[in-house]
Motif scaffolding. Structure first.
Motif, PDB file in Angstrom:
ATOM      1  N   PHE A  15       0.649  -1.159  -0.343  1.00  0.00           N
ATOM      2  CA  PHE A  15       0.076  -0.127  -0.158  1.00  0.00           C
ATOM      3  C   PHE A  15       1.059   0.885   0.229  1.00  0.00           C
ATOM      4  CE2 PHE A  15      -2.167  -3.654   2.415  1.00  0.00           C
ATOM      5  CZ  PHE A  15      -3.907  -3.426   1.329  1.00  0.00           C
ATOM      6  N   THR A  16       0.705   2.340  -1.141  1.00  0.00           N
ATOM      7  CA  THR A  16       1.230   3.258  -1.039  1.00  0.00           C
ATOM      8  C   THR A  16       0.636   4.615  -0.987  1.00  0.00           C
ATOM      9  OG1 THR A  16       1.395   3.385  -3.455  1.00  0.00           O
ATOM     10  CG2 THR A  16       3.162   2.175  -2.976  1.00  0.00           C
ATOM     11  N   ILE A  17       1.662   5.249  -0.698  1.00  0.00           N
ATOM     12  CA  ILE A  17       0.899   6.929  -0.377  1.00  0.00           C
ATOM     13  C   ILE A  17       1.891   8.057  -1.487  1.00  0.00           C
ATOM     14  CG2 ILE A  17       1.585   7.416   1.743  1.00  0.00           C
ATOM     15  CD1 ILE A  17      -1.480   8.228   1.861  1.00  0.00           C
ATOM     16  N   ARG A  28      -6.374   7.000   7.458  1.00  0.00           N
ATOM     17  CA  ARG A  28      -7.449   5.890   7.260  1.00  0.00           C
ATOM     18  C   ARG A  28      -7.469   5.185   5.893  1.00  0.00           C
ATOM     19  NH1 ARG A  28     -11.014  11.387   5.057  1.00  0.00           N
ATOM     20  NH2 ARG A  28     -12.144  11.953   7.130  1.00  0.00           N
ATOM     21  N   MET A  29      -6.526   5.451   5.215  1.00  0.00           N
ATOM     22  CA  MET A  29      -5.413   3.917   4.084  1.00  0.00           C
ATOM     23  C   MET A  29      -5.213   2.398   5.899  1.00  0.00           C
ATOM     24  SD  MET A  29      -3.791   5.441   1.248  1.00  0.00           S
ATOM     25  CE  MET A  29      -3.233   3.547   1.214  1.00  0.00           C
ATOM     26  N   VAL A  31      -5.779   1.726   8.682  1.00  0.00           N
ATOM     27  CA  VAL A  31      -6.942   1.496   8.921  1.00  0.00           C
ATOM     28  C   VAL A  31      -7.595   0.547   8.424  1.00  0.00           C
ATOM     29  CG1 VAL A  31      -9.080   2.099  10.071  1.00  0.00           C
ATOM     30  CG2 VAL A  31      -7.122   3.288  11.341  1.00  0.00           C
ATOM     31  N   ASP A  32      -7.862   1.272   7.386  1.00  0.00           N
ATOM     32  CA  ASP A  32      -8.734   0.687   6.235  1.00  0.00           C
ATOM     33  C   ASP A  32      -7.728  -0.813   5.715  1.00  0.00           C
ATOM     34  OD1 ASP A  32     -10.533   2.408   6.411  1.00  0.00           O
ATOM     35  OD2 ASP A  32     -10.572   3.377   4.362  1.00  0.00           O
ATOM     36  N   HIS A  33      -6.687  -0.892   5.582  1.00  0.00           N
ATOM     37  CA  HIS A  33      -5.786  -1.697   4.793  1.00  0.00           C
ATOM     38  C   HIS A  33      -5.547  -2.677   6.427  1.00  0.00           C
ATOM     39  CE1 HIS A  33      -6.383  -0.637   0.377  1.00  0.00           C
ATOM     40  NE2 HIS A  33      -6.487   0.862   1.048  1.00  0.00           N
ATOM     41  N   ARG A  34      -5.355  -2.572   7.441  1.00  0.00           N
ATOM     42  CA  ARG A  34      -5.208  -2.794   8.515  1.00  0.00           C
ATOM     43  C   ARG A  34      -3.215  -2.921   8.159  1.00  0.00           C
ATOM     44  NH1 ARG A  34      -7.919  -7.580   9.929  1.00  0.00           N
ATOM     45  NH2 ARG A  34      -7.163  -6.965  12.522  1.00  0.00           N
ATOM     46  N   VAL A  35      -3.332  -1.981   7.821  1.00  0.00           N
ATOM     47  CA  VAL A  35      -1.108  -2.189   7.627  1.00  0.00           C
ATOM     48  C   VAL A  35      -0.833  -0.885   8.888  1.00  0.00           C
ATOM     49  CG1 VAL A  35      -1.227  -3.288   5.576  1.00  0.00           C
ATOM     50  CG2 VAL A  35      -1.291  -0.721   6.154  1.00  0.00           C
ATOM     51  N   GLY A  36       0.687  -1.418   9.047  1.00  0.00           N
ATOM     52  CA  GLY A  36       1.629  -0.509  10.114  1.00  0.00           C
ATOM     53  C   GLY A  36       2.057   0.274   9.974  1.00  0.00           C
ATOM     54  N   ALA A  37       2.276   0.718   7.946  1.00  0.00           N
ATOM     55  CA  ALA A  37       3.447   1.111   7.366  1.00  0.00           C
ATOM     56  C   ALA A  37       2.753   1.737   6.458  1.00  0.00           C
ATOM     57  CB  ALA A  37       4.611   1.312   6.904  1.00  0.00           C
ATOM     58  N   LEU A  38       2.666   2.633   4.961  1.00  0.00           N
ATOM     59  CA  LEU A  38       2.279   3.011   3.757  1.00  0.00           C
ATOM     60  C   LEU A  38       3.855   3.536   3.454  1.00  0.00           C
ATOM     61  CD1 LEU A  38      -0.538   4.740   4.234  1.00  0.00           C
ATOM     62  CD2 LEU A  38      -0.176   2.412   3.410  1.00  0.00           C
ATOM     63  N   VAL A  48      10.404   7.124  -2.225  1.00  0.00           N
ATOM     64  CA  VAL A  48      10.742   8.112  -1.549  1.00  0.00           C
ATOM     65  C   VAL A  48      11.075   8.344  -0.114  1.00  0.00           C
ATOM     66  CG1 VAL A  48      10.653   9.174  -3.859  1.00  0.00           C
ATOM     67  CG2 VAL A  48       8.331   9.921  -2.122  1.00  0.00           C
ATOM     68  N   GLY A  49      10.273   7.687   1.111  1.00  0.00           N
ATOM     69  CA  GLY A  49       9.787   7.448   1.963  1.00  0.00           C
ATOM     70  C   GLY A  49       8.558   6.467   2.750  1.00  0.00           C
ATOM     71  N   ILE A  50       8.491   6.036   3.940  1.00  0.00           N
ATOM     72  CA  ILE A  50       7.855   5.484   4.968  1.00  0.00           C
ATOM     73  C   ILE A  50       7.044   6.198   5.698  1.00  0.00           C
ATOM     74  CG2 ILE A  50       9.543   4.504   6.751  1.00  0.00           C
ATOM     75  CD1 ILE A  50       8.491   1.987   5.448  1.00  0.00           C
ATOM     76  N   LEU A  51       5.125   6.072   6.285  1.00  0.00           N
ATOM     77  CA  LEU A  51       4.816   6.597   6.685  1.00  0.00           C
ATOM     78  C   LEU A  51       4.662   5.403   7.984  1.00  0.00           C
ATOM     79  CD1 LEU A  51       3.814   8.503   7.739  1.00  0.00           C
ATOM     80  CD2 LEU A  51       1.834   8.414   6.692  1.00  0.00           C
ATOM     81  N   SER A  52       5.076   5.503   9.049  1.00  0.00           N
ATOM     82  CA  SER A  52       4.719   4.068   9.840  1.00  0.00           C
ATOM     83  C   SER A  52       3.452   4.351  11.335  1.00  0.00           C
ATOM     84  CB  SER A  52       5.915   3.753  10.944  1.00  0.00           C
ATOM     85  OG  SER A  52       6.045   4.559  11.610  1.00  0.00           O
ATOM     86  N   GLU A  53       3.350   3.216  12.072  1.00  0.00           N
ATOM     87  CA  GLU A  53       2.528   4.274  12.113  1.00  0.00           C
ATOM     88  C   GLU A  53       2.955   5.121  13.572  1.00  0.00           C
ATOM     89  OE1 GLU A  53      -0.795   0.306  13.114  1.00  0.00           O
ATOM     90  OE2 GLU A  53       1.610   0.355  13.478  1.00  0.00           O
ATOM     91  N   ARG A  54       4.647   4.778  13.826  1.00  0.00           N
ATOM     92  CA  ARG A  54       5.439   5.810  14.883  1.00  0.00           C
ATOM     93  C   ARG A  54       5.221   7.444  14.471  1.00  0.00           C
ATOM     94  NH1 ARG A  54      10.026   1.435  15.857  1.00  0.00           N
ATOM     95  NH2 ARG A  54       8.621   0.460  17.237  1.00  0.00           N
ATOM     96  N   ASP A  55       4.990   7.222  12.995  1.00  0.00           N
ATOM     97  CA  ASP A  55       5.305   8.572  12.186  1.00  0.00           C
ATOM     98  C   ASP A  55       3.804   9.550  12.850  1.00  0.00           C
ATOM     99  OD1 ASP A  55       7.794   8.098  11.321  1.00  0.00           O
ATOM    100  OD2 ASP A  55       7.138   7.343   9.491  1.00  0.00           O
TER     101      ASP A  55
END
Length: 143
Positions: A15-17, A28-29, A31-38, A48-55
């Motif tokens: 899953f990317t953004i 929202r992504m 939550v919807d995809h039940r993943v911890g990072a995009l 170009v980067g990663i967005l995690s729940e921690r971020d």
């Protein structure tokens, strides 16, 4: 065991953004995809980067609800550690442990090719240990 074996079993879906999307859309992504990072890409599948729940937690803890209006670029981790299909499970575990990451994008020829999570790695390692134990039991039983 390699990253290729993990991806062959679980698939290559990631899953990317985009970096200019709002953090609220990213949440929202997640939550919807039940993943911890995009994985953040420019639409060309270059990382170009990663967005995690921690971020997300870090910026919401600092800025409150207003953080949800920030762009992904403002919140993401831009220096992304990556791996490739030839990395072993042990190498990936070391990268994740040293960097304290739970998600590691997989790159092939400079482009996003998949992602492995700590759950994928631990599951595979447990399967390997169980298989090795069964092989040892079988060897002893027939010795």
């Amino acid at each position: 065991m390699t990253v290729k074996a993990i991806l062959d079993k679980k698939g290559h879906e990631v899953f990317t953004i985009g970096p200019n999307e709002k953090l609220l859309d990213a949440v929202r992504m997640l939550v919807d995809h039940r993943v911890g990072a995009l994985v953040v890409t420019n639409g060309d599948h270059k990382i170009v980067g990663i967005l995690s729940e921690r971020d997300v937690v870090r910026v919401v803890g600092k800025d409150g609800g207003a953080a949800l209006e920030k762009t992904v670029r403002e919140v993401m981790t831009p220096k992304v550690k990556i791996c490739n299909e030839s990395h072993t499970v042990n190498q990936v575990m070391e990268i994740m442990t040293n960097g304290r990451f739970r998600h590691l994008p997989v790159e092939r020829d400079g482009y996003l090719y998949g992602i492995v999570s700590i759950g994928d790695v631990v599951k595979r390692r447990i399967e390997d240990v169980e298989r090795e134990a069964e092989e040892i039991k079988a060897y002893i039983a027939h010795a």
